[in-house]
Design a protein around this motif. Structure first.
Motif, PDB file in Angstrom:
ATOM      1  N   TYR A  82     -25.648 -27.005 -24.818  1.00 14.35           N
ATOM      2  CA  TYR A  82     -25.735 -26.020 -23.731  1.00 14.35           C
ATOM      3  C   TYR A  82     -26.681 -26.550 -22.666  1.00 14.35           C
ATOM      4  N   TYR A  83     -26.250 -26.442 -21.428  1.00 18.80           N
ATOM      5  CA  TYR A  83     -27.015 -26.980 -20.299  1.00 18.80           C
ATOM      6  C   TYR A  83     -27.339 -25.863 -19.324  1.00 18.80           C
ATOM      7  N   MET A  84     -28.615 -25.514 -19.227  1.00 23.59           N
ATOM      8  CA  MET A  84     -29.088 -24.569 -18.210  1.00 23.59           C
ATOM      9  C   MET A  84     -29.599 -25.371 -17.027  1.00 23.59           C
ATOM     10  N   ASN A  85     -28.973 -25.183 -15.877  1.00 22.28           N
ATOM     11  CA  ASN A  85     -29.400 -25.947 -14.707  1.00 22.28           C
ATOM     12  C   ASN A  85     -29.689 -25.032 -13.530  1.00 22.28           C
ATOM     13  N   GLN A  86     -30.030 -25.632 -12.408  1.00 20.01           N
ATOM     14  CA  GLN A  86     -30.415 -24.862 -11.230  1.00 20.01           C
ATOM     15  C   GLN A  86     -29.214 -24.373 -10.436  1.00 20.01           C
ATOM     16  N   ASN A  87     -28.020 -24.910 -10.737  1.00 20.61           N
ATOM     17  CA  ASN A  87     -26.822 -24.443 -10.053  1.00 20.61           C
ATOM     18  C   ASN A  87     -26.395 -23.097 -10.621  1.00 20.61           C
ATOM     19  N   ASN A  88     -25.731 -22.314  -9.810  1.00 18.17           N
ATOM     20  CA  ASN A  88     -25.302 -20.988 -10.234  1.00 18.17           C
ATOM     21  C   ASN A  88     -23.876 -21.072 -10.776  1.00 18.17           C
ATOM     22  N   MET A  89     -23.762 -21.108 -12.122  1.00 20.38           N
ATOM     23  CA  MET A  89     -22.457 -21.267 -12.763  1.00 20.38           C
ATOM     24  C   MET A  89     -21.747 -19.933 -12.960  1.00 20.38           C
ATOM     25  N   TYR A  90     -22.446 -18.830 -12.725  1.00 19.50           N
ATOM     26  CA  TYR A  90     -21.887 -17.524 -13.039  1.00 19.50           C
ATOM     27  C   TYR A  90     -21.412 -16.816 -11.768  1.00 19.50           C
ATOM     28  N   PRO A  91     -20.440 -15.910 -11.901  1.00 18.10           N
ATOM     29  CA  PRO A  91     -19.913 -15.207 -10.718  1.00 18.10           C
ATOM     30  C   PRO A  91     -21.018 -14.503  -9.943  1.00 18.10           C
ATOM     31  N   LYS A  92     -21.073 -14.764  -8.651  1.00 17.32           N
ATOM     32  CA  LYS A  92     -22.174 -14.251  -7.829  1.00 17.32           C
ATOM     33  C   LYS A  92     -22.188 -12.737  -7.744  1.00 17.32           C
ATOM     34  N   ASN A  93     -21.019 -12.126  -7.699  1.00 17.77           N
ATOM     35  CA  ASN A  93     -20.949 -10.686  -7.481  1.00 17.77           C
ATOM     36  C   ASN A  93     -20.854  -9.891  -8.771  1.00 17.77           C
ATOM     37  N   GLU A  94     -20.925 -10.583  -9.913  1.00 15.31           N
ATOM     38  CA  GLU A  94     -20.812  -9.901 -11.207  1.00 15.31           C
ATOM     39  C   GLU A  94     -22.145  -9.308 -11.617  1.00 15.31           C
ATOM     40  N   VAL A  96     -25.108  -8.405 -14.167  1.00 20.17           N
ATOM     41  CA  VAL A  96     -25.705  -9.192 -15.250  1.00 20.17           C
ATOM     42  C   VAL A  96     -25.125  -8.782 -16.599  1.00 20.17           C
ATOM     43  N   ALA A  97     -24.986  -7.492 -16.849  1.00 20.80           N
ATOM     44  CA  ALA A  97     -24.477  -7.006 -18.136  1.00 20.80           C
ATOM     45  C   ALA A  97     -23.085  -7.549 -18.426  1.00 20.80           C
ATOM     46  N   LYS A  98     -22.246  -7.626 -17.402  1.00 21.82           N
ATOM     47  CA  LYS A  98     -20.884  -8.122 -17.606  1.00 21.82           C
ATOM     48  C   LYS A  98     -20.892  -9.625 -17.864  1.00 21.82           C
ATOM     49  N   THR A  99     -21.802 -10.341 -17.201  1.00 18.80           N
ATOM     50  CA  THR A  99     -21.920 -11.779 -17.460  1.00 18.80           C
ATOM     51  C   THR A  99     -22.365 -12.026 -18.898  1.00 18.80           C
ATOM     52  N   ASN A 125     -33.133  -6.130 -14.982  1.00 15.79           N
ATOM     53  CA  ASN A 125     -32.200  -5.038 -14.703  1.00 15.79           C
ATOM     54  C   ASN A 125     -30.770  -5.575 -14.846  1.00 15.79           C
ATOM     55  N   THR A 126     -30.110  -5.221 -15.950  1.00 15.06           N
ATOM     56  CA  THR A 126     -28.773  -5.774 -16.214  1.00 15.06           C
ATOM     57  C   THR A 126     -27.693  -5.113 -15.359  1.00 15.06           C
ATOM     58  N   LYS A 127     -28.066  -4.057 -14.625  1.00 10.32           N
ATOM     59  CA  LYS A 127     -27.091  -3.431 -13.728  1.00 10.32           C
ATOM     60  C   LYS A 127     -27.030  -4.134 -12.373  1.00 10.32           C
ATOM     61  N   SER A 128     -27.984  -5.018 -12.135  1.00  9.78           N
ATOM     62  CA  SER A 128     -28.001  -5.760 -10.871  1.00  9.78           C
ATOM     63  C   SER A 128     -26.890  -6.804 -10.843  1.00  9.78           C
ATOM     64  N   ARG A 129     -26.417  -7.106  -9.638  1.00 12.14           N
ATOM     65  CA  ARG A 129     -25.463  -8.207  -9.482  1.00 12.14           C
ATOM     66  C   ARG A 129     -26.257  -9.515  -9.370  1.00 12.14           C
ATOM     67  N   SER A 139     -33.308 -17.247 -12.864  1.00  8.05           N
ATOM     68  CA  SER A 139     -33.767 -18.146 -13.936  1.00  8.05           C
ATOM     69  C   SER A 139     -33.888 -17.396 -15.251  1.00  8.05           C
ATOM     70  N   ILE A 140     -34.403 -16.175 -15.199  1.00  6.22           N
ATOM     71  CA  ILE A 140     -34.583 -15.382 -16.418  1.00  6.22           C
ATOM     72  C   ILE A 140     -33.243 -15.098 -17.085  1.00  6.22           C
ATOM     73  N   MET A 141     -32.241 -14.735 -16.302  1.00  8.61           N
ATOM     74  CA  MET A 141     -30.922 -14.489 -16.886  1.00  8.61           C
ATOM     75  C   MET A 141     -30.404 -15.739 -17.590  1.00  8.61           C
ATOM     76  N   LYS A 142     -30.599 -16.888 -16.959  1.00 10.49           N
ATOM     77  CA  LYS A 142     -30.146 -18.154 -17.552  1.00 10.49           C
ATOM     78  C   LYS A 142     -30.950 -18.489 -18.808  1.00 10.49           C
ATOM     79  N   ILE A 143     -32.257 -18.230 -18.767  1.00 12.45           N
ATOM     80  CA  ILE A 143     -33.112 -18.473 -19.936  1.00 12.45           C
ATOM     81  C   ILE A 143     -32.629 -17.641 -21.122  1.00 12.45           C
TER      82      ILE A 143
END
Length: 291
Positions: A82-94, A96-99, A125-129, A139-143
């Motif tokens: 598993y590679y956590m990097n500085q690029n945003n691999m997850y959908p921007k408008n999703e 957090v909870a859904k990701t 806040n997992t309700k945030s996009r 970074s915290i979400m990725k961590i």
């Protein structure tokens, strides 16, 4: 318990039509159940190496092997990395909870209980996009994801980017707790060396695309010294040793050395101390720049 081995052999990476060599004949192995510090200046090749290991990027030559199998296009091998990097691999408008739910569906054995604990610890806040989060909370979400996936090799590229002191402290504490509960290999690339000094079992340092240090942290600490005192006495004492750096302040001097201390009496007024890891890394960078 299986003993996995991630092996990088004769790896080179060129950019700009082969004119710029980013990685130069890299040979290094990452073994099971260790915490590695991967150090080097910006542009040294750390992120490129990590991205090649995770098969996000491709070498010009050489290979990455997991237990003897090439990881390229190898789903079984890549499922262990598993590679956590500085690029945003997850959908921007999703949200957090859904990701989180999406990642859970991708990894059998994903630790939902730990995820929920970390969400509370970090006050995420997992309700945030995702695109509404600050740099630190991205970074915290990725961590959180990196600590919860059931992979044997976790690579963290500048994991504390944007984190305040409180959240960095939580990260290091939870990293150690997670590692203790479920030993696996972490490879951490960071510029805040002093914060992971006591965490890492091994050190790999890249400078100008080459590995210039690859050793256990204990072995490095056992032969890295800072010697300070009057300049003439320090110069006399360190003469003939492997001096990786010097600092002067008036008539006083600090010499940083690698290797065994001389078998002679330490002059009165001269102090010999173990060198801090960050000081060692900085001095090795400076020396490599001068070569």
């Amino acid at each position: 318990m299986t003993m996995d081995k991630l092996e990088i052999k004769n790896l080179n990476r060129n950019f700009k039509f082969g004119k710029q060599k980013v990685l130069k004949n890299i040979n290094v192995s990452f073994l099971s159940n260790k915490i590695y510090g991967l150090f080097g200046e910006n542009g040294a090749g750390k992120s490129t190496l990590m991205s090649i290991i995770a098969d996000y990027n491709f070498p010009t030559s050489g290979e990455v092997l997991l237990d003897g199998e090439n990881v390229h296009d190898n789903d079984n091998a890549l499922s262990k990395i598993y590679y956590m990097n500085q690029n945003n691999m997850y959908p921007k408008n999703e949200k957090v909870a859904k990701t989180f739910k999406f990642v859970q569906s991708m990894y059998e054995g994903y630790d939902v209980n730990l995820q929920n604990k970390l969400v509370k610890e970090f006050q995420l806040n997992t309700k945030s996009r995702f695109n509404k989060l600050s740099t630190g909370y991205k970074s915290i979400m990725k961590i959180i994801i990196a600590l919860c996936v059931p992979c044997e090799f976790i690579m963290l590229d500048e994991p504390t980017l944007g984190l305040d002191a409180r959240n960095r402290d939580i990260f290091y504490r939870e990293l150690i707790e997670s590692y203790t509960d479920h030993p696996r290999t972490f490879v951490i690339s960071t510029h805040i060396i002093e914060e992971i000094d006591k965490l890492v079992s091994d050190v790999v340092m890249i400078n100008n695309g080459k590995i210039i240090l690859n050793d256990s942290a204990d072995n490095i600490r056992s032969k890295a010294y800072s010697i300070n005192g009057p300049a003439d006495l320090v110069d006399e004492y360190v003469h003939g040793l492997d001096i990786i750096g010097k600092e002067s302040l008036g008539q006083y001097e600090t010499g940083h050395i690698m290797g065994r201390l001389p078998e002679k009496e330490i002059p009165s007024g001269v102090e010999v101390n173990k060198m801090e890891l960050q000081k060692l890394i900085v001095n090795l960078m400076d020396r490599s720049e001068g070569d």
